[in-house]
Motif scaffolding. Structure first.
Motif, short mmCIF file in Angstrom:
data_model
loop_
_atom_site.label_atom_id
_atom_site.label_comp_id
_atom_site.label_asym_id
_atom_site.label_seq_id
_atom_site.Cartn_x
_atom_site.Cartn_y
_atom_site.Cartn_z
N UNK A 61 32.54 63.29 -39.66
CA UNK A 61 31.85 62.75 -38.49
C UNK A 61 31.35 61.33 -38.76
N UNK A 62 30.86 61.07 -39.96
CA UNK A 62 30.38 59.73 -40.30
C UNK A 62 31.53 58.72 -40.30
N UNK A 63 32.66 59.11 -40.84
CA UNK A 63 33.81 58.20 -40.91
C UNK A 63 34.37 57.95 -39.52
N UNK A 64 34.48 58.99 -38.71
CA UNK A 64 34.96 58.82 -37.33
C UNK A 64 34.00 57.94 -36.53
N UNK A 65 32.70 58.16 -36.71
CA UNK A 65 31.70 57.35 -36.02
C UNK A 65 31.82 55.88 -36.41
N UNK A 66 32.04 55.62 -37.70
CA UNK A 66 32.20 54.24 -38.16
C UNK A 66 33.45 53.61 -37.55
N UNK A 122 32.30 41.37 -39.99
CA UNK A 122 33.56 41.13 -39.28
C UNK A 122 33.37 40.86 -37.79
N UNK A 123 32.14 40.81 -37.33
CA UNK A 123 31.87 40.55 -35.91
C UNK A 123 32.51 39.24 -35.42
N UNK A 124 32.55 38.17 -36.22
CA UNK A 124 33.20 36.94 -35.74
C UNK A 124 34.68 37.10 -35.40
N UNK A 125 35.29 38.19 -35.81
CA UNK A 125 36.71 38.42 -35.52
C UNK A 125 36.94 38.97 -34.10
N UNK A 126 35.88 39.18 -33.34
CA UNK A 126 36.03 39.72 -31.99
C UNK A 126 37.01 38.91 -31.14
N UNK A 127 36.96 37.60 -31.26
CA UNK A 127 37.80 36.74 -30.43
C UNK A 127 39.24 36.65 -30.93
N UNK A 144 35.65 49.72 -33.69
CA UNK A 144 36.54 49.37 -32.58
C UNK A 144 35.74 48.82 -31.40
N UNK A 145 34.62 49.45 -31.07
CA UNK A 145 33.78 48.97 -29.98
C UNK A 145 33.14 47.61 -30.31
N UNK A 146 32.75 47.44 -31.56
CA UNK A 146 32.16 46.16 -31.97
C UNK A 146 33.17 45.03 -31.78
N UNK A 147 34.42 45.29 -32.16
CA UNK A 147 35.45 44.26 -32.06
C UNK A 147 35.89 44.02 -30.61
N UNK A 148 36.05 45.08 -29.83
CA UNK A 148 36.61 44.96 -28.49
C UNK A 148 35.58 44.65 -27.41
N UNK A 149 34.36 45.18 -27.58
CA UNK A 149 33.38 45.10 -26.50
C UNK A 149 32.01 44.59 -26.95
N UNK A 150 31.95 43.97 -28.13
CA UNK A 150 30.69 43.49 -28.69
C UNK A 150 29.66 44.62 -28.79
N UNK A 151 30.17 45.80 -29.15
CA UNK A 151 29.30 46.96 -29.29
C UNK A 151 28.42 46.85 -30.53
N UNK A 152 27.60 47.87 -30.76
CA UNK A 152 26.70 47.85 -31.92
C UNK A 152 27.46 47.90 -33.25
N UNK A 153 26.79 47.47 -34.27
CA UNK A 153 27.32 47.52 -35.62
C UNK A 153 27.56 48.98 -36.01
N UNK A 154 28.63 49.27 -36.75
CA UNK A 154 28.82 50.64 -37.23
C UNK A 154 27.58 51.13 -38.00
N UNK A 155 27.30 52.41 -37.89
CA UNK A 155 26.10 52.95 -38.56
C UNK A 155 26.25 52.96 -40.08
N UNK A 156 25.08 52.99 -40.74
CA UNK A 156 25.05 53.11 -42.20
C UNK A 156 25.79 54.38 -42.60
N UNK A 157 26.49 54.37 -43.68
CA UNK A 157 26.56 53.34 -44.72
C UNK A 157 27.63 52.27 -44.48
N UNK A 158 28.21 52.23 -43.28
CA UNK A 158 29.28 51.29 -42.99
C UNK A 158 28.79 50.05 -42.23
N UNK A 159 27.49 49.83 -42.22
CA UNK A 159 26.92 48.71 -41.49
C UNK A 159 27.32 47.34 -42.06
#
Length: 146
Positions: free
Chosen positions: A87-92, A117-122, A97-112
């Motif tokens: 569940x943690x890995x799927x959530x990350x 990689x947020x600058x790669x959205x564009x 994917x949401x962070x990159x495509x839709x400027x969604x929130x940062x993946x949860x810990x421990x993958x925060x």
């Protein structure tokens, strides 16, 4: 901002440092699952080996042939995946994917650490390479743990 300035921002010193120091670059001798994934646009590939016990990742190895962005993602994943459940890995993966495509929130810990990689959205042509390690890990988890 100029194109050169955008590229400098994209390939920050933090991304380059992560790409230069990828943990768990050894393949496992007896993995519960092995998955190889390729990003078709850039040709980046990753092979993931993992083992699970009671739904939790107990060991992880990876072979990474990717751009600096894919390597940085693999670095964060490799450093944090052992001890996580599916569940943690799927959530990350979903959050990245949401962070990159839709400027969604940062993946949860421990993958925060994937926030770097947020600058790669564009740069949509880089998203597949960035997603490789988590996509492969989720697929391997479905074989080895679920």
């Amino acid at each position: 901002m100029t194109a050169n300035a955008d590229m400098i921002k994209l390939y920050s010193s933090r991304i380059l440092a992560l790409a230069a120091d990828i943990p768990r670059l050894q393949r496992l001798e007896a993995p519960g699952a092995t998955v190889k994934r390729r990003a078709p646009l850039c040709g980046s590939t990753i092979t993931v080996d993992l083992t699970c016990e009671d739904g939790t990742v107990t060991d992880y190895g990876q072979d990474v042939k990717a751009c600096a962005l894919g390597q940085a993602a693999a670095s964060v994943v490799g450093a944090n995946i052992v001890g996580c459940d599916g569940a943690q890995v799927r959530s990350a993966r979903d959050a990245l994917a949401l962070m990159l495509k839709e400027d969604g929130p940062t993946p949860p810990a421990p993958f925060d650490g994937l926030e770097v990689l947020r600058p790669a959205q564009d740069y949509k042509n880089r998203h597949a390479s960035i997603m490789l390690s988590l996509d492969a890990a989720v697929e391997a988890l479905e074989t080895a743990c679920d």
